[in-house]
Design a protein around this motif. Sequence first.
Motif, PDB file in Angstrom:
ATOM      1  N   UNK A  22      15.198   8.190   9.371  1.00  0.00           N
ATOM      2  CA  UNK A  22      15.980   9.051   8.470  1.00  0.00           C
ATOM      3  C   UNK A  22      16.416   7.899   7.395  1.00  0.00           C
ATOM      4  N   UNK A  23      16.753   6.982   7.667  1.00  0.00           N
ATOM      5  CA  UNK A  23      17.412   6.006   6.643  1.00  0.00           C
ATOM      6  C   UNK A  23      16.153   5.329   5.930  1.00  0.00           C
ATOM      7  N   UNK A  24      15.151   5.799   6.090  1.00  0.00           N
ATOM      8  CA  UNK A  24      13.916   4.968   5.428  1.00  0.00           C
ATOM      9  C   UNK A  24      13.911   4.999   3.842  1.00  0.00           C
ATOM     10  N   UNK A  25      14.483   6.034   3.405  1.00  0.00           N
ATOM     11  CA  UNK A  25      14.649   5.831   1.782  1.00  0.00           C
ATOM     12  C   UNK A  25      15.421   4.623   1.529  1.00  0.00           C
ATOM     13  N   UNK A  26      16.484   4.352   1.655  1.00  0.00           N
ATOM     14  CA  UNK A  26      17.263   3.273   1.267  1.00  0.00           C
ATOM     15  C   UNK A  26      16.706   1.915   1.917  1.00  0.00           C
ATOM     16  N   UNK A  27      16.293   2.056   3.074  1.00  0.00           N
ATOM     17  CA  UNK A  27      15.490   0.821   3.299  1.00  0.00           C
ATOM     18  C   UNK A  27      14.441   0.377   2.627  1.00  0.00           C
TER      19      UNK A  27
ATOM     20  N   UNK B  97      19.167  -0.229  11.871  1.00  0.00           N
ATOM     21  CA  UNK B  97      18.537   1.313  11.684  1.00  0.00           C
ATOM     22  C   UNK B  97      17.722   1.511  12.829  1.00  0.00           C
ATOM     23  N   UNK B  98      16.944   0.663  13.349  1.00  0.00           N
ATOM     24  CA  UNK B  98      16.067   0.880  14.630  1.00  0.00           C
ATOM     25  C   UNK B  98      16.973   1.234  15.592  1.00  0.00           C
ATOM     26  N   UNK B  99      17.979   0.461  15.928  1.00  0.00           N
ATOM     27  CA  UNK B  99      18.778   0.309  17.204  1.00  0.00           C
ATOM     28  C   UNK B  99      19.525   1.791  17.224  1.00  0.00           C
ATOM     29  N   UNK B 100      20.131   2.099  15.913  1.00  0.00           N
ATOM     30  CA  UNK B 100      20.849   3.398  16.048  1.00  0.00           C
ATOM     31  C   UNK B 100      19.999   4.933  16.155  1.00  0.00           C
ATOM     32  N   UNK B 101      18.703   4.696  15.659  1.00  0.00           N
ATOM     33  CA  UNK B 101      17.904   5.892  15.619  1.00  0.00           C
ATOM     34  C   UNK B 101      17.020   5.880  17.093  1.00  0.00           C
ATOM     35  N   UNK B 102      16.914   4.970  17.928  1.00  0.00           N
ATOM     36  CA  UNK B 102      16.151   4.832  19.157  1.00  0.00           C
ATOM     37  C   UNK B 102      17.351   5.123  20.225  1.00  0.00           C
ATOM     38  N   UNK B 103      18.387   5.360  20.124  1.00  0.00           N
ATOM     39  CA  UNK B 103      19.290   5.527  21.224  1.00  0.00           C
ATOM     40  C   UNK B 103      19.829   4.104  21.942  1.00  0.00           C
TER      41      UNK B 103
ATOM     42  N   UNK C 295       0.931  -1.219  -0.033  1.00  0.00           N
ATOM     43  CA  UNK C 295      -0.067   0.023  -0.049  1.00  0.00           C
ATOM     44  C   UNK C 295       0.871   1.253   0.149  1.00  0.00           C
ATOM     45  N   UNK C 296       2.158   1.313   0.409  1.00  0.00           N
ATOM     46  CA  UNK C 296       2.919   2.436   0.470  1.00  0.00           C
ATOM     47  C   UNK C 296       3.629   2.776  -0.636  1.00  0.00           C
ATOM     48  N   UNK C 297       3.853   1.675  -1.371  1.00  0.00           N
ATOM     49  CA  UNK C 297       4.915   1.787  -2.834  1.00  0.00           C
ATOM     50  C   UNK C 297       3.679   1.803  -3.967  1.00  0.00           C
ATOM     51  N   UNK C 298       2.605   1.262  -3.765  1.00  0.00           N
ATOM     52  CA  UNK C 298       1.533   1.071  -4.577  1.00  0.00           C
ATOM     53  C   UNK C 298       2.038   0.118  -5.842  1.00  0.00           C
TER      54      UNK C 298
ATOM     55  N   UNK D 204      20.478  -1.872   1.662  1.00  0.00           N
ATOM     56  CA  UNK D 204      20.474  -2.178   2.891  1.00  0.00           C
ATOM     57  C   UNK D 204      21.650  -1.702   3.751  1.00  0.00           C
ATOM     58  N   UNK D 205      23.066  -1.783   3.035  1.00  0.00           N
ATOM     59  CA  UNK D 205      24.181  -1.389   3.560  1.00  0.00           C
ATOM     60  C   UNK D 205      24.040   0.340   3.874  1.00  0.00           C
ATOM     61  N   UNK D 206      23.385   0.988   2.718  1.00  0.00           N
ATOM     62  CA  UNK D 206      23.171   2.351   2.868  1.00  0.00           C
ATOM     63  C   UNK D 206      22.267   2.933   3.840  1.00  0.00           C
ATOM     64  N   UNK D 207      21.341   2.063   4.100  1.00  0.00           N
ATOM     65  CA  UNK D 207      20.373   2.532   5.198  1.00  0.00           C
ATOM     66  C   UNK D 207      20.901   2.386   6.705  1.00  0.00           C
ATOM     67  N   UNK D 208      21.739   1.339   6.786  1.00  0.00           N
ATOM     68  CA  UNK D 208      22.541   1.221   7.936  1.00  0.00           C
ATOM     69  C   UNK D 208      23.740   2.300   8.060  1.00  0.00           C
ATOM     70  N   UNK D 209      24.291   2.734   7.085  1.00  0.00           N
ATOM     71  CA  UNK D 209      25.407   3.691   6.880  1.00  0.00           C
ATOM     72  C   UNK D 209      24.676   5.023   7.450  1.00  0.00           C
TER      73      UNK D 209
END
Length: 302
Positions: free
Chosen positions: A172-177, A288-294, A148-151, A198-203
């Motif tokens: 913030x890394x959502x575009x790459x993810x 991504x979740x770990x780094x973005x949530x502290x 539903x998000x990417x249609x 996936x690599x870019x998202x974590x970076x």
Amino acid sequence: MTDRDDWQPLSRRGHISTREQALLEGVPDHLIRPLKTWIAAYLADHPKLTGRVALQMRIALDTPDPEQLVEAVAASDLSLLLDVVDVVLHLDKGLWWELDVAGPEPTMEAGLADWLPDFSWPKGSKAAAVEGLDDMLMDAGSAFEVDWHQRCLQRRVDATAAIAAEQAMSMDAGTHLRAAWVATYGRHPDPSKAYDEAIRAVEAAAIPVVLPKGTRETLGKVHAHLGNASNKWELAIEGTNDGSVAPLTELIGLLWKGHVARHAGGPAFRPQRQDEAQMAVHLAATLVHWFNTGAVRLRKSE
């Protein structure tokens, strides 16, 4: 966008351990007619959209007739009917409007029972038709569902894993993810692209936390820093290791060193496999979740 459960007809209960084991690729016989009917009905009275879909599918039509389009595609390859649906969902700006702007409407039955929806798509709307398509695919045991998000269509994924990934995609890394997710579970998977993203998202999530003052940083440098300066960092879960980042370093190393497609022409180069891409995108969502949530942070003494 409807609720899903693991109910199975009586004759199949106990014989299939998980719903995924029964998922069917392509367009099985019992789905051919319903899928043709859905496409023709959705495109009825939309000659411009029908024409664009035909062009995307490289189908020559005498007139922009949905029935002619459906039969031409089916005669070529039945599985391409799913591509038609994928293209329709992606091109229809009217659907985009309903999903992104108008939204569903409150129902009169809201709150009367927990199985009754609080919101629903208006009768006759494009979103309601797509919801019917999603139900059809689920009921038919298709390996695909509506994204539903990417249609578009995507490969059916465990609901819990999908929710976790969706939460990470909102960061913030959502575009790459999200690009990694589509390249992994879309109609035409690209495992190497999925792993790259996936690599870019974590970076994108890790570098601002671990190496905020550096330039031209990579996930490899993040991995090296956490290994060399592990005493300066901690995880939210202390456990018996006082919050050691060793488990995090191992996970990052697994992702980074498994990226064999990043050095074209090198001795270890090869395209990433689909199973690697699937593991990478879910691992990336967790990191991504770990780094973005502290959950990964400097020790207080630092």
